[in-house]
Write an enzyme that holds these catalytic residues in place. Structure first.
Site, PDB file in Angstrom:
ATOM      1  N   LYS A 112       0.820  -1.210   0.000  1.00 50.11           N
ATOM      2  CA  LYS A 112       0.000   0.000   0.000  1.00 50.11           C
ATOM      3  C   LYS A 112       0.855   1.262   0.000  1.00 50.11           C
ATOM      4  O   LYS A 112       0.424   2.308  -0.471  1.00 50.11           O
ATOM      5  CB  LYS A 112      -0.919   0.031   1.228  1.00 50.11           C
TER       6      LYS A 112
HETATM    7  C1  LIG Z   1      -4.411  -4.725   0.715  1.00 45.68           C
HETATM    8  C2  LIG Z   1      -3.669  -5.992   0.788  1.00 45.68           C
HETATM    9  C3  LIG Z   1      -3.965  -7.064  -0.077  1.00 45.68           C
HETATM   10  C4  LIG Z   1      -5.103  -7.022  -1.052  1.00 45.68           C
HETATM   11  O1  LIG Z   1      -4.937  -6.041  -2.033  1.00 45.68           O
HETATM   12  P1  LIG Z   1      -6.174  -5.567  -2.909  1.00 45.68           P
HETATM   13  O2  LIG Z   1      -5.650  -4.454  -3.733  1.00 45.68           O
HETATM   14  O3  LIG Z   1      -7.220  -5.117  -1.942  1.00 45.68           O
HETATM   15  O4  LIG Z   1      -6.618  -6.731  -3.695  1.00 45.68           O
HETATM   16  C5  LIG Z   1      -3.164  -8.182  -0.007  1.00 45.68           C
HETATM   17  N1  LIG Z   1      -2.143  -8.274   0.874  1.00 45.68           N
HETATM   18  C6  LIG Z   1      -1.848  -7.282   1.721  1.00 45.68           C
HETATM   19  C7  LIG Z   1      -0.723  -7.436   2.672  1.00 45.68           C
HETATM   20  C8  LIG Z   1      -2.581  -6.097   1.706  1.00 45.68           C
HETATM   21  O5  LIG Z   1      -2.278  -5.098   2.535  1.00 45.68           O
END
Ligand SMILES: *Cc1c(COP(=O)(O)O)cnc(C)c1O
Length: 462
Positions: A112
């Protein structure tokens, strides 16, 4: 470059307005009116460039005249300067023709950060120029919230409120939100699950009077600018493995479908991606939809990969929009059905379009733990549970095309699950080793729109 709503009934916006707005006023999500293509030569020329330089070339066609080239390059440089690895997104080989893309070297140890650090810079620059301010409200299953608080803390023209499901995020995730000291950053512990948080967020956006009063802005993965930032590492990874001369596939641990949708955009831009593999945990609405054509909500069952504990996958709407031939009315109709009946049937034509690009798999809790355990001796990698879901599903998709699995978080973000599987408790990197000594600050709020709005207005207009 103009942005249109997936439900076809909201005004077209510029990149800047789509970024600052988040959700469209018809309940839809903004997508570019057309996807710019990069030529074979454009992609070949990325070989050997820095992550930042690739980022500039991939994102530049989408931002229109929002920023000058020099300003945009500087904002990108600032966004990634705090990462703990020079490559930003290093690639490691796990098995023959199987690679791991490490996306956890940012300040909060999950992928993120790639998007959030950049949009922190973009928001600040755009708002300063407009002499404006916004209230950012986000819902998180854990990682978005910490990344957003980290990216927006201390910025002059922004208040940031993050709703997380009380008791359903890991201690590290919670502490990364509750130990932020800046007065403009607020962690809200909601009595409910992630879908409740996400539903209240949508309610706030659909409550126009509140939305306008606090100048509400969204940074959830529904925000187009976040998807765009994630397109970059598909390019950097594929080019490192020989694109555009060679095709690559990706396996993506998926919850809200944002990260994998970025891969779809990369493919539409001309990157030779053969398949995008949707990897879900036991909360497998997307896998079931791919297999059965029925998109059916079920309750969320908490798992050891909590950032994927989701039943309504917001960004899937963007994929549906293209699969339905960009027919906003058709999308609005199936989304209404989902709202009222909890389920809809994906049309045969749309299903065929989806299956051209996407395939899927799921990992149970036992399979996820077993993969964390096995990966260490067999692949030399201590995986976080989300990444392990991806590596497990990838095992069914290995072949002659190189496959890249996205490692979405650092194992130290989920130490209990990793220790249970391996006996090893992964340590936090030195820069955040004192996380458990810092003081926590959060507000408990009921899963209730009026209560939430009161808390937010109380702070913004204090
Ligand atoms: C947010 C997240 C996901 C999922 O990602 P999306 O974009 O919502 O599909 C997977 N793994 C981790 C560690 C995350 O923080």
């Amino acid at each position: 470059m103009r942005y249109v709503s997936t439900r076809g009934n909201a005004p077209d916006l510029s990149f800047e307005d789509a970024m600052l707005t988040g959700l469209a006023r018809d309940g839809g999500l903004y997508v570019p009116a057309e996807i710019p293509a990069l030529s074979h030569g454009d992609i070949a020329a990325m070989a050997g460039l820095s992550y930042e330089e690739i980022a500039f070339r991939v994102m530049r066609p989408f931002i229109g005249d929002t920023f000058s080239d020099a300003d945009f390059a500087e904002l990108i440089a600032k966004a990634y300067a705090g990462f703990g690895h020079a490559a930003r997104a290093p690639l490691k080989q796990l098995q023959s023709n199987h690679f791991l893309l490490e996306l956890f070297h940012g300040p909060t140890l999950a992928f993120k950060d790639f998007a959030m650090q950049l949009i922190g810079q973009l928001f600040q620059a755009a708002l300063a120029r407009r002499g404006d301010r916004v209230t950012i409200v986000g819902a998180t299953s854990g990682d978005t919230g910490s990344a957003a608080m980290e990216a927006f803390r201390g910025l002059d023209n922004v208040d940031v409120f993050i709703m997380f499901p009380h008791g359903r995020v890991s201690d590290v995730q919670r502490r990364q939100m509750t130990t932020v000291t800046e007065a403009n950053a607020h962690a809200l512990a909601i009595t409910g699950d992630f879908d409740d948080c996400q539903a209240r967020l949508k309610d706030m956006f659909n409550h126009f009077e509140f939305r306008d009063r606090v100048k509400l802005a969204g940074v959830n993965s529904i925000n187009w600018a976040r998807v765009l930032a994630q397109v970059v590492y598909y390019f950097s990874a594929a080019v490192a493995l020989g694109a555009p001369h060679r095709s690559v596939s990706f396996c993506v641990p998926t919850g809200n479908f944002g990260d994998i949708f970025a891969g779809y955009i990369a493919k539409r831009m001309g990157l030779p991606i053969e398949k995008l593999v949707i990897a879900t945990n036991q909360n497998d609405i997307l896998h079931r939809a791919m297999v059965t054509s029925a998109y059916t909500k079920e309750g969320v069952t908490p798992s050891i990969s909590p950032s994927m504990d989701i039943q309504v996958s917001s960004n899937f709407e963007r994929a549906l929009f293209d699969a339905y031939g960009r027919d906003g009315r058709a999308v609005a109709q199936v989304m209404d059905e989902l709202q009222t009946a909890g389920s809809f049937q994906i049309s045969q034509g749309a299903m065929e379009a989806l299956r051209e690009t996407f395939t899927s798999g799921r990992a149970s809790e036992d399979e996820t733990s077993a993969m964390i355990k096995r990966a260490l001796p067999e692949m030399g990698e201590l995986l976080c549970p989300h990444s392990a879901v991806g590596v497990h599903v990838a095992q069914d998709h290995l072949g002659t095309t190189p496959l890249v699995t996205l490692a979405t978080a650092h194992p130290a973000k989920f130490p209990d699950a990793v220790e249970a599987a391996t006996g090893i408790r992964p340590a936090l990197p030195p820069r955040m080793a004192d996380l458990f000594e810092r003081e926590e600050r959060m507000q408990r709020v009921d899963n209730d729109l009026a209560a939430l709005e009161a808390v937010i207005e109380g702070s913004v207009f204090a």
